[in-house]
Design an enzyme around this catalytic site. Structure first.
Site, PDB file in Angstrom:
ATOM      1  N   CYS A 267       0.813  -1.216   0.000  1.00 37.40           N
ATOM      2  CA  CYS A 267       0.000   0.000   0.000  1.00 37.40           C
ATOM      3  C   CYS A 267       0.846   1.264   0.000  1.00 37.40           C
ATOM      4  O   CYS A 267       0.652   2.151  -0.830  1.00 37.40           O
ATOM      5  CB  CYS A 267      -0.937  -0.003   1.204  1.00 37.40           C
ATOM      6  SG  CYS A 267      -1.937   1.489   1.336  1.00 37.40           S
TER       7      CYS A 267
ATOM      8  N   CYS B 110      -1.658   1.749  -2.758  1.00 44.90           N
ATOM      9  CA  CYS B 110      -2.647   2.800  -2.506  1.00 44.90           C
ATOM     10  C   CYS B 110      -2.095   4.222  -2.548  1.00 44.90           C
ATOM     11  O   CYS B 110      -2.644   5.095  -3.230  1.00 44.90           O
ATOM     12  CB  CYS B 110      -3.299   2.597  -1.136  1.00 44.90           C
ATOM     13  SG  CYS B 110      -3.490   0.906  -0.604  1.00 44.90           S
TER      14      CYS B 110
ATOM     15  N   LYS C  76      -0.415   5.346  -5.917  1.00 43.67           N
ATOM     16  CA  LYS C  76      -1.481   5.300  -6.926  1.00 43.67           C
ATOM     17  C   LYS C  76      -2.408   6.499  -6.792  1.00 43.67           C
ATOM     18  O   LYS C  76      -2.774   7.132  -7.789  1.00 43.67           O
ATOM     19  CB  LYS C  76      -2.284   4.010  -6.764  1.00 43.67           C
ATOM     20  CG  LYS C  76      -3.540   3.942  -7.610  1.00 43.67           C
ATOM     21  CD  LYS C  76      -4.450   2.837  -7.118  1.00 43.67           C
ATOM     22  CE  LYS C  76      -5.042   3.165  -5.761  1.00 43.67           C
ATOM     23  NZ  LYS C  76      -5.923   2.081  -5.251  1.00 43.67           N
TER      24      LYS C  76
ATOM     25  N   TYR D 297      -9.880  -3.293 -10.815  1.00 44.85           N
ATOM     26  CA  TYR D 297      -9.702  -1.905 -10.399  1.00 44.85           C
ATOM     27  C   TYR D 297      -8.297  -1.377 -10.666  1.00 44.85           C
ATOM     28  O   TYR D 297      -8.116  -0.209 -11.015  1.00 44.85           O
ATOM     29  CB  TYR D 297     -10.121  -1.714  -8.943  1.00 44.85           C
ATOM     30  CG  TYR D 297      -9.205  -2.305  -7.905  1.00 44.85           C
ATOM     31  CD1 TYR D 297      -8.211  -1.545  -7.327  1.00 44.85           C
ATOM     32  CD2 TYR D 297      -9.345  -3.623  -7.486  1.00 44.85           C
ATOM     33  CE1 TYR D 297      -7.362  -2.064  -6.361  1.00 44.85           C
ATOM     34  CE2 TYR D 297      -8.510  -4.159  -6.520  1.00 44.85           C
ATOM     35  CZ  TYR D 297      -7.518  -3.375  -5.960  1.00 44.85           C
ATOM     36  OH  TYR D 297      -6.683  -3.901  -5.016  1.00 44.85           O
TER      37      TYR D 297
ATOM     38  N   GLU E 236      -7.575   1.928 -12.928  1.00 45.63           N
ATOM     39  CA  GLU E 236      -6.875   3.061 -12.332  1.00 45.63           C
ATOM     40  C   GLU E 236      -5.662   3.465 -13.160  1.00 45.63           C
ATOM     41  O   GLU E 236      -5.442   4.660 -13.428  1.00 45.63           O
ATOM     42  CB  GLU E 236      -6.471   2.715 -10.897  1.00 45.63           C
ATOM     43  CG  GLU E 236      -7.661   2.657  -9.952  1.00 45.63           C
ATOM     44  CD  GLU E 236      -7.332   2.085  -8.590  1.00 45.63           C
ATOM     45  OE1 GLU E 236      -8.122   2.315  -7.664  1.00 45.63           O
ATOM     46  OE2 GLU E 236      -6.298   1.397  -8.452  1.00 45.63           O
TER      47      GLU E 236
ATOM     48  N   HIS F  15     -27.371  20.959   0.267  1.00 46.45           N
ATOM     49  CA  HIS F  15     -27.575  21.454  -1.090  1.00 46.45           C
ATOM     50  C   HIS F  15     -26.705  22.683  -1.357  1.00 46.45           C
ATOM     51  O   HIS F  15     -26.536  23.527  -0.470  1.00 46.45           O
ATOM     52  CB  HIS F  15     -29.056  21.833  -1.269  1.00 46.45           C
ATOM     53  CG  HIS F  15     -29.397  22.257  -2.656  1.00 46.45           C
ATOM     54  ND1 HIS F  15     -29.510  21.358  -3.698  1.00 46.45           N
ATOM     55  CD2 HIS F  15     -29.621  23.496  -3.178  1.00 46.45           C
ATOM     56  CE1 HIS F  15     -29.813  22.013  -4.806  1.00 46.45           C
ATOM     57  NE2 HIS F  15     -29.884  23.311  -4.523  1.00 46.45           N
TER      58      HIS F  15
ATOM     59  N   GLU G 296     -26.229  14.695  -1.787  1.00 48.07           N
ATOM     60  CA  GLU G 296     -27.619  14.814  -1.344  1.00 48.07           C
ATOM     61  C   GLU G 296     -28.553  13.896  -2.119  1.00 48.07           C
ATOM     62  O   GLU G 296     -29.638  13.557  -1.657  1.00 48.07           O
ATOM     63  CB  GLU G 296     -28.100  16.257  -1.470  1.00 48.07           C
ATOM     64  CG  GLU G 296     -28.271  16.758  -2.893  1.00 48.07           C
ATOM     65  CD  GLU G 296     -28.817  18.166  -2.960  1.00 48.07           C
ATOM     66  OE1 GLU G 296     -29.800  18.457  -2.246  1.00 48.07           O
ATOM     67  OE2 GLU G 296     -28.260  18.982  -3.713  1.00 48.07           O
TER      68      GLU G 296
END
Length: 423
Positions: free
Chosen positions: A13, A18, A21, A147, A151, A408, A413
């Site tokens: 990682c 992670c 990346k 993934y 990526e 908002h 939302e």
């Protein structure tokens, strides 16, 4: 307490996963941001990107994190061995030719990228090498549909590389909600990533460039080939099988709900067990194991409703069950979904290149009305789903989502304003 680590602290990682990346993903997004800024009145010069600057700054940040990890270990009184350990038995390991005994042995050696056995595979790289390329290629082919493949295809494309993503299957992101894979293919294609389904490399040849021959006879020329076709648990030559530890066919350490192997004193956590291969999950497994072994609080792993994100362009994040898995488990479900253009893009005419549509989906068990899955494609999807994951983990109902007042104007939302069921 002691640790044996021949490489850099932090594992995959921190060093080749992670963290770098995500830093590369940030870098790849800037090109779109520069273009978008013009719609808001900003005048900027022609953007220029320098690969070496990114590498240098990335390396500095990784080195800082390596130091943080080592400092934590030192302060905790952990004896550090910068060597590889071999398991000799239930309570014995060997480090640098010296035998050491321990009441508990923990295997947390992670996984390693695997490459297919095809002619010319030596001309390809994996994600490990992608973080240290001497220079950016003009053209790149990324092989895979998971993934990591998405990526890196997004990263290369965002940094100006002519990028093709090839996948032997018919839909990206196997294991995710099917609709997410289909929509990600549409969005990435619209942004300029060439995607080839049913394309599986059969051989590669190095000439002036790299020539890829696919199983259907198709030929592609490129400057770089990166395979993101899976990872294998890193258990080779650790002495585990000789010590009586049972391994799966792929080399994963087989463990129970408490991360114990077939040898009670030997445990394993993280990618080496091939359960849910995510860094926060590995961390949680280690914490649960520590409670079990040292606090007298037997704590089983909890892999339900683990959120995850794909830092492609656009971002994707999800928690809970896909629509397909929910139907298998509950039978009758209700599905709510929405798709819209982000307000941030409303004043831009760069349709396609930047103008992705945000997509959101809620999957609800009809009988209990609990929200059992939440999925999103769009900017900062990971940031949004992290909060939604708390509600899903606590078993919130659709009525409780509806009763929550939205902020908002935000994209988030929409998760509390979806009222109409999908057909």
């Amino acid at each position: 307490m002691a640790i044996a680590e021949p490489g850099r602290f932090g594992g995959t990682c921190v060093n080749v996963g992670c963290i770098p990346k995500k830093l590369f993903s940030y870098a790849a997004h800037w090109r779109e941001d520069f273009h978008l800024a013009a719609a808001y009145g900003w005048t900027v010069g022609e953007p220029r990107f320098d690969w070496q600057t990114l590498l240098k700054n990335k390396d500095r940040e990784i080195a800082r994190l390596n130091g943080v990890y080592e400092s934590v270990l030192v302060k905790a009184g952990v004896e550090i061995h910068r060597s590889r350990a071999t398991v000799l038995g239930p309570n014995e390991v060997e480090i640098d030719g010296r035998k050491r005994s321990a009441r508990h042995i923990l295997v947390a050696t992670g996984s390693w990228p695997q490459l297919p056995v095809i002619p010319g595979i030596e001309h390809a790289i994996t994600s490990n090498e992608a973080f240290a390329l001497e220079r950016l290629p003009r053209r790149a082919v990324v092989v895979g549909g998971g993934y990591i493949a998405l990526e890196f295809a997004s990263i290369f494309h965002g940094l100006g590389v002519e990028t093709m993503l090839t996948y032997r299957g018919k839909r990206l992101l196997r294991g995710f909600d099917a609709e997410l894979g289909a929509r990600m293919a549409e969005e990435m294609s619209a942004k300029g990533v060439a995607i080839c389904f049913g394309c599986e490399p059969a051989a590669m040849r190095k000439k002036e460039s790299i020539e890829i021959e696919f199983t259907d006879g198709r030929i592609e020329q490129t400057d770089l080939v990166m395979f993101a076709t899976g990872r294998r648990p890193n258990t080779a030559k650790l002495g585990l099988e000789a010590a009586g530890v049972k391994l799966a066919a792929d080399g994963a350490v087989i463990v129970d709900r408490y991360s114990a192997s077939s040898v009670p004193s030997i445990h394993a956590v993280g990618d080496v067990t091939n359960r849910i291969n995510l860094t926060p999950v590995a961390t949680a497994e280690a914490m649960w194991l520590a409670r079990t072994l040292f606090r007298g609080e037997p704590t089983a792993v909890d892999h339900d409703n683990v959120p995850t994100a794909v830092f492609a362009n656009p971002n994707l994040a999800t928690v809970g069950l896909s629509e397909e898995r929910a139907r298998e488990r509950f039978g009758a479900i209700d599905v709510y979904k929405t798709s819209f253009r982000a307000l941030k893009l409303a004043m831009s005419d760069l349709s396609g290149r930047i103008g992705e549509r945000i997509f959101m989906k809620l999957v609800v068990d009809r009988a209990s009305q609990r929200v059992v899955g939440a999925h999103m494609i769009g900017a900062d999807a990971g940031e949004v789903i992290q909060g939604i994951a708390i509600a899903v983990k606590l078993g919130a109902t659709k009525a409780q989502f509806d009763a929550t007042i939205g902020i908002h104007p935000t994209a988030a939302e929409e998760f509390v304003t979806m009222r109409d069921q999908a057909a």
